[in-house]
Design an enzyme around this catalytic site. Sequence first.
Site, PDB file in Angstrom:
ATOM      1  N   SER A  52     -19.562  33.189  33.562  1.00  0.00           N
ATOM      2  CA  SER A  52     -18.479  34.006  32.771  1.00  0.00           C
ATOM      3  C   SER A  52     -18.703  35.296  32.581  1.00  0.00           C
ATOM      4  O   SER A  52     -19.015  35.857  33.649  1.00  0.00           O
ATOM      5  CB  SER A  52     -18.271  33.179  31.435  1.00  0.00           C
ATOM      6  OG  SER A  52     -17.197  33.525  30.761  1.00  0.00           O
ATOM      7  N   ASP A 131      -9.583  26.590  36.111  1.00  0.00           N
ATOM      8  CA  ASP A 131     -10.224  27.408  34.967  1.00  0.00           C
ATOM      9  C   ASP A 131      -8.993  28.015  34.048  1.00  0.00           C
ATOM     10  O   ASP A 131      -8.277  28.962  34.805  1.00  0.00           O
ATOM     11  CB  ASP A 131     -11.234  28.407  35.504  1.00  0.00           C
ATOM     12  CG  ASP A 131     -12.322  29.110  34.479  1.00  0.00           C
ATOM     13  OD1 ASP A 131     -11.696  29.262  33.202  1.00  0.00           O
ATOM     14  OD2 ASP A 131     -13.037  29.645  34.927  1.00  0.00           O
ATOM     15  N   HIS A 163     -13.576  25.907  33.362  1.00  0.00           N
ATOM     16  CA  HIS A 163     -14.532  26.955  33.114  1.00  0.00           C
ATOM     17  C   HIS A 163     -15.903  26.399  33.315  1.00  0.00           C
ATOM     18  O   HIS A 163     -16.646  27.055  33.881  1.00  0.00           O
ATOM     19  CB  HIS A 163     -14.491  27.622  31.691  1.00  0.00           C
ATOM     20  CG  HIS A 163     -14.956  28.905  31.818  1.00  0.00           C
ATOM     21  ND1 HIS A 163     -14.881  29.751  32.540  1.00  0.00           N
ATOM     22  CD2 HIS A 163     -15.677  29.320  30.714  1.00  0.00           C
ATOM     23  CE1 HIS A 163     -15.636  31.014  32.233  1.00  0.00           C
ATOM     24  NE2 HIS A 163     -16.308  30.540  31.106  1.00  0.00           N
TER      25      HIS A 163
END
Length: 194
Positions: A52, A131, A163
């Site tokens: 991320s 995601d 994710h």
Amino acid sequence: GRGTGGRGPAWDRAVADDLATGPLEDQVTALGAAAEAFADLDTDHVAIRGWSFGGYLSALAVLRCPDVFHAAIAGAPVTDWRLYDTHYTERYLGDPSRDAAAYEKSSIIHDPERTGPAPVRPLLIIHGLADDNVFVAHSLRLSSALLAAGYPHQVLPLSGVTHMTPQEVVAENLLLLQVAFLRQALGLPAPPTA
């Protein structure tokens, strides 16, 4: 690093208008401090891995500081902040229609064409195709920009993964794959087999 909570408003707001420079400088500084504290730390074989924002920071590290970071794994990286959640992003970078410079400074989409004669470092981009937090478009646009600039890299799309993968077996095998990538990227020998 700068921008994280718990150290006061000035520290929290240090990333205003630039999500790249301060956090990357903090990683370089931390590595330097670790090298001073541990004389046997091999600073010629430094890899960075993240997911991320950490994935963004990892790609940023090899693109903007290839003299410090020699390989990276960028998991679900935010590569263009215009594509990310406005509630989060506009808090730091403002409205993209009025503050375009902040978005450009923080984006890594155009970094491959800016690198010039800098060394090209191994980069593995991993992204879950399902995601719904950092859309796969981030990794696809970065890969396209890297390819257009002639910057070799690898992309691992994860079918059915959001994710973060909730499947233990997939997570374990993904970690093993990342270790193998880093060993090869840094020229380290494979571990002895049992």
